[in-house]
Design a protein around this motif. Structure first.
Motif, PDB file in Angstrom:
ATOM      1  N   GLN A  80      -5.607 -24.501   0.516  1.00 30.93           N
ATOM      2  CA  GLN A  80      -4.896 -25.070  -0.627  1.00 30.93           C
ATOM      3  C   GLN A  80      -3.860 -24.051  -1.095  1.00 30.93           C
ATOM      4  O   GLN A  80      -4.116 -22.845  -1.067  1.00 30.93           O
ATOM      5  N   VAL A  81      -2.702 -24.531  -1.507  1.00 36.49           N
ATOM      6  CA  VAL A  81      -1.699 -23.663  -2.114  1.00 36.49           C
ATOM      7  C   VAL A  81      -1.767 -23.894  -3.610  1.00 36.49           C
ATOM      8  O   VAL A  81      -1.402 -24.958  -4.121  1.00 36.49           O
ATOM      9  N   ASP A  82      -2.267 -22.900  -4.307  1.00 39.07           N
ATOM     10  CA  ASP A  82      -2.600 -23.044  -5.723  1.00 39.07           C
ATOM     11  C   ASP A  82      -1.370 -22.785  -6.595  1.00 39.07           C
ATOM     12  O   ASP A  82      -1.246 -21.753  -7.255  1.00 39.07           O
ATOM     13  N   ASN A  83      -0.449 -23.733  -6.567  1.00 37.84           N
ATOM     14  CA  ASN A  83       0.706 -23.657  -7.465  1.00 37.84           C
ATOM     15  C   ASN A  83       1.120 -25.071  -7.859  1.00 37.84           C
ATOM     16  O   ASN A  83       0.536 -26.062  -7.421  1.00 37.84           O
ATOM     17  N   ARG A  84       2.117 -25.164  -8.711  1.00 38.51           N
ATOM     18  CA  ARG A  84       2.495 -26.467  -9.277  1.00 38.51           C
ATOM     19  C   ARG A  84       2.982 -27.437  -8.193  1.00 38.51           C
ATOM     20  O   ARG A  84       2.659 -28.627  -8.216  1.00 38.51           O
ATOM     21  N   ARG A  85       3.765 -26.956  -7.252  1.00 39.67           N
ATOM     22  CA  ARG A  85       4.338 -27.836  -6.242  1.00 39.67           C
ATOM     23  C   ARG A  85       3.259 -28.464  -5.350  1.00 39.67           C
ATOM     24  O   ARG A  85       3.356 -29.644  -5.000  1.00 39.67           O
ATOM     25  N   TRP A  86       2.234 -27.706  -4.982  1.00 39.88           N
ATOM     26  CA  TRP A  86       1.308 -28.149  -3.940  1.00 39.88           C
ATOM     27  C   TRP A  86      -0.105 -28.410  -4.435  1.00 39.88           C
ATOM     28  O   TRP A  86      -1.015 -28.612  -3.621  1.00 39.88           O
ATOM     29  N   ALA A  87      -0.323 -28.434  -5.729  1.00 34.33           N
ATOM     30  CA  ALA A  87      -1.679 -28.619  -6.267  1.00 34.33           C
ATOM     31  C   ALA A  87      -2.324 -29.880  -5.698  1.00 34.33           C
ATOM     32  O   ALA A  87      -1.772 -30.982  -5.796  1.00 34.33           O
ATOM     33  N   GLY A  88      -3.488 -29.719  -5.094  1.00 34.41           N
ATOM     34  CA  GLY A  88      -4.247 -30.846  -4.566  1.00 34.41           C
ATOM     35  C   GLY A  88      -3.889 -31.286  -3.166  1.00 34.41           C
ATOM     36  O   GLY A  88      -4.501 -32.221  -2.632  1.00 34.41           O
ATOM     37  N   VAL A  89      -2.915 -30.624  -2.525  1.00 33.97           N
ATOM     38  CA  VAL A  89      -2.496 -31.006  -1.168  1.00 33.97           C
ATOM     39  C   VAL A  89      -3.190 -30.082  -0.158  1.00 33.97           C
ATOM     40  O   VAL A  89      -2.934 -28.881  -0.151  1.00 33.97           O
ATOM     41  N   PRO A  90      -4.061 -30.613   0.693  1.00 39.57           N
ATOM     42  CA  PRO A  90      -4.693 -29.748   1.700  1.00 39.57           C
ATOM     43  C   PRO A  90      -3.738 -29.438   2.857  1.00 39.57           C
ATOM     44  O   PRO A  90      -2.965 -30.297   3.284  1.00 39.57           O
ATOM     45  N   PHE A  91      -3.809 -28.210   3.326  1.00 39.83           N
ATOM     46  CA  PHE A  91      -3.096 -27.780   4.526  1.00 39.83           C
ATOM     47  C   PHE A  91      -4.139 -27.533   5.607  1.00 39.83           C
ATOM     48  O   PHE A  91      -5.017 -26.683   5.452  1.00 39.83           O
ATOM     49  N   TYR A  92      -4.056 -28.297   6.681  1.00 47.01           N
ATOM     50  CA  TYR A  92      -5.004 -28.167   7.783  1.00 47.01           C
ATOM     51  C   TYR A  92      -4.336 -27.397   8.921  1.00 47.01           C
ATOM     52  O   TYR A  92      -3.306 -27.822   9.447  1.00 47.01           O
ATOM     53  N   LEU A  93      -4.930 -26.270   9.286  1.00 47.18           N
ATOM     54  CA  LEU A  93      -4.396 -25.445  10.366  1.00 47.18           C
ATOM     55  C   LEU A  93      -5.388 -25.466  11.523  1.00 47.18           C
ATOM     56  O   LEU A  93      -6.595 -25.277  11.315  1.00 47.18           O
ATOM     57  N   ARG A  94      -4.890 -25.684  12.731  1.00 48.25           N
ATOM     58  CA  ARG A  94      -5.775 -25.672  13.902  1.00 48.25           C
ATOM     59  C   ARG A  94      -5.050 -25.050  15.092  1.00 48.25           C
ATOM     60  O   ARG A  94      -3.831 -25.178  15.243  1.00 48.25           O
ATOM     61  N   ALA A  95      -5.830 -24.379  15.922  1.00 50.83           N
ATOM     62  CA  ALA A  95      -5.300 -23.761  17.134  1.00 50.83           C
ATOM     63  C   ALA A  95      -6.393 -23.778  18.182  1.00 50.83           C
ATOM     64  O   ALA A  95      -7.582 -23.606  17.862  1.00 50.83           O
ATOM     65  N   GLY A  96      -6.013 -23.995  19.430  1.00 52.17           N
ATOM     66  CA  GLY A  96      -7.035 -24.025  20.462  1.00 52.17           C
ATOM     67  C   GLY A  96      -6.470 -23.953  21.857  1.00 52.17           C
ATOM     68  O   GLY A  96      -5.285 -24.228  22.088  1.00 52.17           O
ATOM     69  N   LYS A  97      -7.339 -23.598  22.784  1.00 54.57           N
ATOM     70  CA  LYS A  97      -7.013 -23.559  24.205  1.00 54.57           C
ATOM     71  C   LYS A  97      -7.748 -24.676  24.932  1.00 54.57           C
ATOM     72  O   LYS A  97      -8.757 -25.176  24.463  1.00 54.57           O
ATOM     73  N   ARG A  98      -7.199 -25.043  26.098  1.00 52.43           N
ATOM     74  CA  ARG A  98      -7.745 -26.130  26.920  1.00 52.43           C
ATOM     75  C   ARG A  98      -7.841 -27.439  26.130  1.00 52.43           C
ATOM     76  O   ARG A  98      -8.830 -28.166  26.217  1.00 52.43           O
ATOM     77  N   LEU A  99      -6.796 -27.712  25.345  1.00 57.12           N
ATOM     78  CA  LEU A  99      -6.742 -28.978  24.618  1.00 57.12           C
ATOM     79  C   LEU A  99      -5.955 -30.008  25.431  1.00 57.12           C
ATOM     80  O   LEU A  99      -5.553 -29.749  26.565  1.00 57.12           O
ATOM     81  N   GLY A 100      -5.733 -31.174  24.841  1.00 59.31           N
ATOM     82  CA  GLY A 100      -5.166 -32.295  25.580  1.00 59.31           C
ATOM     83  C   GLY A 100      -3.779 -32.061  26.130  1.00 59.31           C
ATOM     84  O   GLY A 100      -3.436 -32.568  27.193  1.00 59.31           O
ATOM     85  N   ARG A 101      -2.959 -31.311  25.402  1.00 59.34           N
ATOM     86  CA  ARG A 101      -1.620 -30.984  25.890  1.00 59.34           C
ATOM     87  C   ARG A 101      -1.098 -29.786  25.115  1.00 59.34           C
ATOM     88  O   ARG A 101      -1.657 -29.396  24.084  1.00 59.34           O
ATOM     89  N   ARG A 102      -0.024 -29.209  25.616  1.00 61.90           N
ATOM     90  CA  ARG A 102       0.596 -28.063  24.957  1.00 61.90           C
ATOM     91  C   ARG A 102       1.570 -28.570  23.906  1.00 61.90           C
ATOM     92  O   ARG A 102       2.518 -29.304  24.210  1.00 61.90           O
ATOM     93  N   VAL A 103       1.347 -28.188  22.663  1.00 66.58           N
ATOM     94  CA  VAL A 103       2.258 -28.593  21.597  1.00 66.58           C
ATOM     95  C   VAL A 103       2.049 -27.703  20.383  1.00 66.58           C
ATOM     96  O   VAL A 103       0.927 -27.300  20.075  1.00 66.58           O
ATOM     97  N   THR A 104       3.140 -27.358  19.738  1.00 68.35           N
ATOM     98  CA  THR A 104       3.082 -26.714  18.424  1.00 68.35           C
ATOM     99  C   THR A 104       3.944 -27.545  17.485  1.00 68.35           C
ATOM    100  O   THR A 104       5.110 -27.812  17.788  1.00 68.35           O
ATOM    101  N   GLU A 105       3.368 -27.954  16.363  1.00 70.36           N
ATOM    102  CA  GLU A 105       4.103 -28.814  15.445  1.00 70.36           C
ATOM    103  C   GLU A 105       3.610 -28.648  14.023  1.00 70.36           C
ATOM    104  O   GLU A 105       2.490 -28.196  13.780  1.00 70.36           O
TER     105      GLU A 105
END
Length: 513
Positions: free
Chosen positions: A348-373
């Motif tokens: 969570q970014v604890d400020n006025r602009r982003w209050a209550g908005v979750p940020f989901y971060l994920r990283a992994g190897k041997r996944l379905g395809r190569r992509v960063t987005e």
């Protein structure tokens, strides 16, 4: 204007932004490369230096000094660099450019604790100042494990290679910047004891990617995005770095490091900072860093961690039509390793602009395809005057910034399907760099090495950013350390089931890029 090596064919993507006609050409200087035998030097650094020369962005007298334990002469080093260039450079090989560039190659043989070798290095650089006109300006690139930084910078200081008087001296270091907050602070202190912070360039190659920098252009040069870039309209943000490959020959590095330390602590948290930061006063390094640090200071882990994080370890499966081994079956990996190859966290970014908005971060190897987005997913319309049947194929609006491999951006929105019925379905508007601009995007290392030689630091994180990132991640690593073996997931899939459950608890789903 003094011409650099090579010439500027067509429109140059690394030109001076203050004048579209002028490339940013480095002044007189040299680079000393420690770790010349490693993959990073061979596949990235050496080819990038040649590409810069081929684009006409290096001074005529630019020199490259290799330092390693090998018993090589200058010409042996030149052979190694040439092979790296032919194998991995992005621009064509031109003999006249190579001949001029290779005239400045020198090699110093020695161990990192060998005082005589550093005395020879001092003599070599002094000779280059006289013979090649490098002007006492030298960058020291440490493409070596962090545990060796102290020895090298200590020798540089002892042999008078740090203080250049009126000339500049800079040090370049690669990630990982420690393995936790304590070690990062120790590493930063090692560098601070020898070099001023302004002379330390910490490379995060993701920040050199064109599409990463385009996040700033997307947000702050367009009135259609910034007004809705906040918690009033954004439901959540997903930042993904997926690789379809395994660990390859990196067992010695990767085991004990894992996906969170390798990718989330640096690349993905830097992407989060660019997505969530406030508009800077300018794109100067001081103002960019201030805004990124404000965001990272506001980031909080969502808890409890058993519900808001996930980790996994790939097992045998199919990738690219081939049967591939699991992580524990890879050469050099211990059968009882608990290193994660997949990591996901909720922030969570604890400020006025982003209050209550979750940020989901994920990283992994041997996944379905190569992509960063980066996917900014918007809330559903507060009132939809359609029947459920007419919108059953409609999902949430999204802006998706593709960092690699298909650099560009997609905007997903709902549109009526042709016909007499009012049926709404997702459609996408797509922007691709390759199909829009005639210039080829420079490789990240080209941009970053040129910035080092120019002394232009906006794309390099300072020690405060590094330490703030570890403060965010350390509690997750400590929690996982007491949880035993990571959950298995078959190679070629999109990670462990617990990662899907992590989002499903909040009625959300991971994107399938």
């Amino acid at each position: 204007m003094t011409a650099g090596l090579g010439s500027d064919h067509g429109r140059n993507p690394l030109r001076d932004p203050r004048d579209r006609r002028l490339p940013r050409i480095a002044g007189p200087c040299s680079m000393v490369l420690f770790g010349v035998t490693g993959d990073l030097s061979r596949k990235k650094i050496m080819p990038a230096i040649y590409d810069l020369a081929n684009r006409g962005l290096l001074p005529p007298g630019f020199s490259l000094v290799g330092f390693a334990r090998r018993d090589w002469e200058d010409q042996d080093f030149a052979v190694i660099v040439e092979q790296a260039v032919r194998d991995h450079a992005r621009t064509e090989f031109r003999q006249e450019v190579w001949d001029q560039l290779s005239e400045g190659f020198r090699f110093v043989s020695g161990e990192f604790d060998d005082g005589a070798a550093f005395a020879e290095l001092r003599t070599t650089l002094s000779d280059l100042d006289q013979e090649r006109g490098t002007g006492g300006n030298h960058a020291f690139y440490l493409a070596i494990p962090p545990g060796m930084f102290g020895s090298v910078v200590g020798q540089l200081k002892e042999y008078g290679l740090v203080d250049g008087g009126d000339a500049w001296r800079r040090v370049v270091v690669e990630k990982p910047f420690g393995r936790d907050l304590e070690s990062a602070r120790e590493l930063n202190q090692v560098l601070a004891d020898v070099f001023p912070e302004s002379a330390v360039f910490r490379i995060d190659h993701y920040l050199g990617k064109e599409t990463v920098q385009n996040i700033l252009a997307l947000r702050f040069a367009n009135t259609i995005f910034e007004p809705i870039w906040n918690s009033h309209y954004v439901d959540h943000v997903q930042i993904t770095m997926a690789e379809d490959i395994g660990i390859g020959g990196r067992a010695g590095y990767y085991d004990g490091i894992g996906a969170a330390r390798d990718v989330i602590q640096n690349h993905l948290l830097q992407l989060l900072a660019l997505v969530a930061m406030e508009e800077p006063s300018s794109f100067g390094s001081k103002f960019l860093r201030q805004e990124k640090q404000k965001v990272l200071s506001s980031v909080q882990l969502s808890r409890p961690l058993n519900r808001t994080t996930a980790r996994g370890q790939y097992t045998s499966g199919w990738a690219g039509g081939e049967k591939v081994p699991g992580f524990l079956e890879e050469e050099g990996i211990s059968a009882d390793s608990v290193t994660e190859t997949y990591a996901a966290i909720t922030l969570q970014v604890d400020n006025r602009r982003w209050a209550g908005v979750p940020f989901y971060l994920r990283a992994g190897k041997r996944l379905g395809r190569r992509v960063t987005e980066v996917a900014v997913v918007f809330k559903r319309a507060p009132h939809v005057p359609f029947t459920e049947e007419s919108t059953e194929d409609l999902t949430q609006n999204a802006v998706v910034i593709r960092v690699q491999p298909d650099e560009g951006m997609t905007v997903r929105f709902g549109s009526k399907v042709p016909g007499t019925a009012m049926e709404i379905r997702d459609v996408s508007m797509d922007f691709a760099y390759g199909g829009t601009f005639t210039e080829h995007s420079p490789e990240a290392y080209e941009r970053l090495i040129l910035d080092v030689l120019l002394g232009d630091p906006p794309l390099f994180p300072r020690h405060e950013e590094v330490e703030l990132s570890w403060e965010i991640l350390d509690p997750v690593l400590e929690y996982w350390a007491g949880q035993g073996r990571p959950e298995g997931y078959p190679a070629g899939t999109w990670g462990p089931a617990s990662a899907d459950t992590m989002l499903q608890r909040t009625d959300r789903l991971w994107r399938r890029p």
